[in-house]
Design a protein around this motif. Structure first.
Motif, short mmCIF file in Angstrom:
data_model
loop_
_atom_site.label_atom_id
_atom_site.label_comp_id
_atom_site.label_asym_id
_atom_site.label_seq_id
_atom_site.Cartn_x
_atom_site.Cartn_y
_atom_site.Cartn_z
N ARG A 136 0.84 -1.21 0.00
CA ARG A 136 0.00 0.00 0.00
C ARG A 136 0.87 1.25 0.00
NH1 ARG A 136 -4.47 -0.85 4.62
NH2 ARG A 136 -2.86 -2.00 5.74
N HIS A 137 0.44 2.25 -0.77
CA HIS A 137 1.20 3.48 -0.91
C HIS A 137 0.35 4.71 -0.56
CE1 HIS A 137 4.78 1.66 -2.76
NE2 HIS A 137 3.92 0.81 -3.31
N PHE A 138 1.06 5.76 -0.14
CA PHE A 138 0.42 7.02 0.24
C PHE A 138 -0.68 6.82 1.29
CE2 PHE A 138 2.13 7.89 -4.05
CZ PHE A 138 3.00 8.90 -3.71
N VAL A 139 -0.42 5.88 2.19
CA VAL A 139 -1.32 5.67 3.32
C VAL A 139 -1.23 6.89 4.23
CG1 VAL A 139 -1.83 4.23 5.33
CG2 VAL A 139 -1.05 3.18 3.18
N VAL A 140 -2.38 7.42 4.63
CA VAL A 140 -2.41 8.64 5.44
C VAL A 140 -1.81 8.37 6.82
CG1 VAL A 140 -3.93 10.26 6.63
CG2 VAL A 140 -4.35 9.67 4.23
N CYS A 141 -0.93 9.28 7.23
CA CYS A 141 -0.28 9.18 8.54
C CYS A 141 -0.33 10.54 9.21
CB CYS A 141 1.16 8.72 8.38
SG CYS A 141 2.10 8.66 9.93
N SER A 142 -0.89 10.60 10.41
CA SER A 142 -0.95 11.85 11.17
C SER A 142 -0.38 11.64 12.56
CB SER A 142 -2.40 12.35 11.27
OG SER A 142 -3.07 11.72 12.36
N GLY A 143 -0.37 12.70 13.34
CA GLY A 143 0.07 12.60 14.72
C GLY A 143 -0.96 11.97 15.62
N SER A 163 -5.65 4.18 8.17
CA SER A 163 -4.73 5.31 8.35
C SER A 163 -3.97 5.13 9.64
CB SER A 163 -5.48 6.64 8.35
OG SER A 163 -6.30 6.76 9.50
N ILE A 164 -2.83 5.80 9.70
CA ILE A 164 -1.90 5.65 10.82
C ILE A 164 -2.00 6.87 11.75
CG2 ILE A 164 0.55 5.39 11.42
CD1 ILE A 164 0.89 4.48 8.40
N GLY A 165 -1.87 6.62 13.04
CA GLY A 165 -1.79 7.70 14.02
C GLY A 165 -0.60 7.47 14.93
N LEU A 166 0.35 8.40 14.94
CA LEU A 166 1.54 8.29 15.79
C LEU A 166 1.39 9.26 16.95
CD1 LEU A 166 4.35 8.09 13.07
CD2 LEU A 166 2.93 6.26 14.02
N ASN A 167 0.82 8.77 18.03
CA ASN A 167 0.56 9.62 19.19
C ASN A 167 1.79 9.70 20.08
OD1 ASN A 167 -1.23 10.91 21.33
ND2 ASN A 167 -2.76 10.26 19.84
N ILE A 168 1.73 10.60 21.06
CA ILE A 168 2.86 10.83 21.97
C ILE A 168 2.33 10.98 23.38
CG2 ILE A 168 2.83 13.33 21.56
CD1 ILE A 168 6.14 11.53 21.89
N VAL A 169 3.04 10.44 24.35
CA VAL A 169 2.67 10.61 25.75
C VAL A 169 3.01 12.03 26.16
CG1 VAL A 169 3.08 9.86 28.11
CG2 VAL A 169 3.08 8.18 26.27
N LEU A 170 2.01 12.76 26.66
CA LEU A 170 2.20 14.13 27.11
C LEU A 170 1.68 14.27 28.54
CD1 LEU A 170 1.04 16.07 23.91
CD2 LEU A 170 3.38 15.64 24.67
N PRO A 171 2.13 15.31 29.28
CA PRO A 171 1.66 15.49 30.64
C PRO A 171 0.14 15.64 30.74
CG PRO A 171 3.58 16.84 30.24
CD PRO A 171 3.19 16.28 28.92
N HIS A 172 -0.46 16.31 29.72
CA HIS A 172 -1.91 16.38 29.70
C HIS A 172 -2.43 15.26 28.81
CE1 HIS A 172 -0.32 18.89 26.42
NE2 HIS A 172 -1.33 18.42 25.71
N MET A 186 -0.43 4.08 17.28
CA MET A 186 0.78 3.79 18.05
C MET A 186 1.11 4.96 18.99
SD MET A 186 2.90 2.36 14.81
CE MET A 186 1.90 1.79 13.43
N GLN A 187 1.73 4.63 20.08
CA GLN A 187 2.07 5.63 21.09
C GLN A 187 3.58 5.65 21.31
OE1 GLN A 187 0.18 7.00 25.34
NE2 GLN A 187 0.40 4.82 24.99
N PHE A 188 4.10 6.87 21.41
CA PHE A 188 5.55 7.05 21.56
C PHE A 188 5.87 7.77 22.87
CE2 PHE A 188 5.07 6.29 17.13
CZ PHE A 188 6.25 5.72 16.69
N HIS A 189 7.02 7.45 23.42
CA HIS A 189 7.57 8.20 24.55
C HIS A 189 8.55 9.27 24.05
CE1 HIS A 189 9.32 9.16 28.43
NE2 HIS A 189 10.52 8.82 27.99
N TYR A 190 9.33 8.90 23.02
CA TYR A 190 10.39 9.79 22.53
C TYR A 190 9.93 10.56 21.29
CZ TYR A 190 13.29 6.88 25.56
OH TYR A 190 13.82 6.22 26.64
N PHE A 191 9.97 11.89 21.39
CA PHE A 191 9.63 12.72 20.24
C PHE A 191 10.53 12.40 19.05
CE2 PHE A 191 7.14 15.88 22.74
CZ PHE A 191 6.11 16.09 21.83
#
Length: 287
Positions: A136-143, A163-172, A186-191
């Motif tokens: 698959r190509h040009f699959v949508v990816c956001s934060g 579609s893809i979502g690359l989330n991040i752990v934040l204080p709020h 997916m969830q990330f610790h490191y920016f």
């Protein structure tokens, strides 16, 4: 003659050993944290000296998930988490209590059109056919967050695409928007590793109006292309009026801190069709 069969493996799988370890008898020795299998010991994995290992895990897990989903390339969409969708924009004006907040609300309302633009661009790219290998190509990816990010994932869902979502752990609290495909959320610790995964599969990036996070992501992308660390890809900046107001790339050129040819790294767009046409032109031999 009896057929000879060679076993595919002789060691137990990690999951099997983990189950065996959990079923062990309870003694002072087995109850002590030192006896835990290293990969089951969260206190051990979270030690300061294990940071390099956590880096590796955070790099590896998303890559495996994308490979298993047959995702070969993505269209990454950056943008603000504060710009409302047009249907909700009027509420900002109603909540404004003074001239300053009203002025800010008016500017956000004016930019709310980009929610629909991002959504439409995602709809278009999500219809791109799979290749002969089923990739698959040009699959949508956001934060994976709200606003412009939500619009991107929502556009893919509109046409029945993942579609893809690359989330991040934040204080709020930072929950994924409801339009991200759950198996690709997916969830990330490191920016740093999150930004790396944005670009590992990116074959085009659309940058919508945004704040510090959008600046961080888009300027790193421009730096990587400018310095030759990655090959050039289409970089679409939406909202020429916004970008000219908040940062002057021409002034950077006039000051001599970037080259005139660096200005060509950016393609300004206003509509979804403009952006997709720019991507098609860039890859004209492959479309």
């Amino acid at each position: 003659m009896t057929e000879t069969k060679v076993p595919s493996r002789v060691f137990a799988r990690a999951q099997e050993d983990a189950e065996t370890a959990r079923a062990q008898s309870h003694t002072p020795q087995t109850e002590h944290p030192a006896y835990k299998l290293a990969f089951q010991d969260m206190d051990f994995l979270l030690r300061e000296d294990l940071r390099p290992v956590r880096f590796q895990l955070e790099l590896l897990k998303p890559q495996l998930l994308l490979d298993e989903a047959n995702i070969a390339s993505t269209l990454v969409m950056y943008g603000s988490a504060r710009i409302p969708e047009p249907e909700k924009a009027a509420a900002l004006l109603e909540l404004a209590e003074d001239d300053q907040s009203r002025k800010i609300a008016e500017r956000l309302v004016a930019k709310s059109k980009y929610y629909d633009v991002a959504r439409e661009l995602a709809q278009i790219s999500s219809k791109f056919p799979v290749d002969e290998d089923g990739k698959r190509h040009f699959v949508v990816c956001s934060g994976g967050g709200p606003s412009i990010m939500e619009a991107a994932n929502r556009g893919a869902q509109d046409v029945g695409a993942d579609s893809i979502g690359l989330n991040i752990v934040l204080p709020h609290e930072q929950a994924p928007n409801p339009y991200v495909t759950p198996s690709l959320s997916m969830q990330f610790h490191y920016f740093a590793l999150r930004k790396m995964h944005f670009l590992l599969h990116a074959r085009a990036v659309a940058v919508f109006p945004g704040g510090f996070g959008t600046f961080d992501e888009s300027f790193e992308l421009l730096t990587l292309i400018q310095t030759g660390k990655i090959a050039r890809i289409p970089v679409l900046f939406y909202g020429r009026e916004f970008w000219d107001r908040v940062v002057s790339f021409e002034a950077l050129c006039e000051e001599g801190v970037i080259s005139p040819r660096d200005l060509d790294l950016i393609t300004y767009c206003e509509t979804a069709e403009e952006g997709w046409d720019a991507i098609k032109r860039f890859y004209s031999d492959e479309f």
